[in-house]
Motif scaffolding. Structure first.
Motif, short mmCIF file in Angstrom:
data_model
loop_
_atom_site.label_atom_id
_atom_site.label_comp_id
_atom_site.label_asym_id
_atom_site.label_seq_id
_atom_site.Cartn_x
_atom_site.Cartn_y
_atom_site.Cartn_z
N ASP A 20 -38.25 -32.49 45.26
CA ASP A 20 -38.32 -32.63 46.93
C ASP A 20 -39.36 -33.69 46.88
N ASN A 21 -40.49 -33.96 46.07
CA ASN A 21 -41.42 -34.77 46.52
C ASN A 21 -41.07 -36.21 45.78
N LEU A 22 -40.09 -36.14 44.85
CA LEU A 22 -39.51 -37.44 44.43
C LEU A 22 -38.50 -37.97 45.37
N MET A 23 -37.68 -37.44 46.03
CA MET A 23 -36.73 -37.57 47.06
C MET A 23 -37.44 -38.13 48.30
N GLN A 28 -39.63 -42.96 51.52
CA GLN A 28 -40.73 -43.46 52.16
C GLN A 28 -41.26 -44.82 51.28
N LEU A 29 -40.64 -45.05 50.15
CA LEU A 29 -40.97 -46.15 49.25
C LEU A 29 -42.29 -46.04 48.72
N HIS A 34 -44.16 -40.94 44.26
CA HIS A 34 -43.02 -41.04 43.53
C HIS A 34 -43.54 -40.51 42.11
N VAL A 35 -44.30 -41.27 41.39
CA VAL A 35 -44.44 -41.02 39.90
C VAL A 35 -45.62 -40.01 39.73
N ARG A 36 -46.00 -39.51 40.73
CA ARG A 36 -47.15 -38.31 40.63
C ARG A 36 -47.04 -37.48 39.73
N PHE A 54 -33.82 -49.22 43.54
CA PHE A 54 -33.15 -48.03 43.80
C PHE A 54 -33.11 -47.51 45.29
N ALA A 55 -34.14 -47.46 45.82
CA ALA A 55 -34.34 -47.16 47.46
C ALA A 55 -33.59 -48.19 48.17
N CYS A 56 -33.63 -49.36 47.90
CA CYS A 56 -32.95 -50.53 48.78
C CYS A 56 -31.56 -50.82 48.53
N THR A 57 -31.15 -50.15 47.33
CA THR A 57 -29.73 -50.55 47.11
C THR A 57 -28.85 -49.23 47.12
N ILE A 58 -29.35 -48.05 46.68
CA ILE A 58 -28.57 -46.91 46.57
C ILE A 58 -28.47 -46.04 47.90
N GLN A 59 -29.84 -45.87 48.53
CA GLN A 59 -30.01 -45.12 49.82
C GLN A 59 -29.16 -45.70 50.86
N PRO A 60 -29.32 -46.91 51.15
CA PRO A 60 -28.59 -47.38 52.25
C PRO A 60 -26.93 -46.98 52.10
#
Length: 116
Positions: A20-23, A28-29, A34-36, A54-60
């Motif tokens: 859940d934290n990773l997602m 939130q970028l 994310h790497v905690r 990852f966040a800007c290419t896959i999530q959209p």
């Protein structure tokens, strides 16, 4: 830590908040968040730039990933691979979220993670 001796519920209780934290952090970028729970090996791989791509290419394209459905655990003495059935808000179909947890320095850490 012998993951083979842990119950399914114990493993899910450890893994779900980490995933859940990773997602949340990827949405939130927030690289630090994310790497905690990553091993040092994973921190070298998942740089801020890597997370951004990852966040800007896959999530959209796929949308936000709601909480996954528990699927299966693969136990080994020194790690556990956890698999969730996953879906996204913008595309049809079922996907896989996978994470490998290890126990190092008195913590459960992610040594591999992928959503595909």
């Amino acid at each position: 830590m012998n993951f083979e001796k842990m119950s399914d519920q114990q493993l899910w209780d450890i893994a779900n908040p980490i995933m859940d934290n990773l997602m949340d952090a990827s949405i939130q970028l927030d690289h630090t968040k994310h790497v905690r729970d990553f091993t040092e090996r994973m921190k070298v791989i998942v740089t801020p730039e890597y997370l951004y791509v990852f966040a800007c290419t896959i999530q959209p394209r796929k949308g936000i990933s709601p909480a996954g459905c528990r699927f299966v655990l693969f136990r080994r003495p020194d790690s556990v691979a956890i698999v969730w059935k996953q879906s996204f808000t913008k595309v049809l179909g079922e996907y896989v979220a996978e994470m490998v947890l290890v126990y190092k320095n008195d913590r459960y850490l992610v040594d591999h993670v992928m959503v595909f």
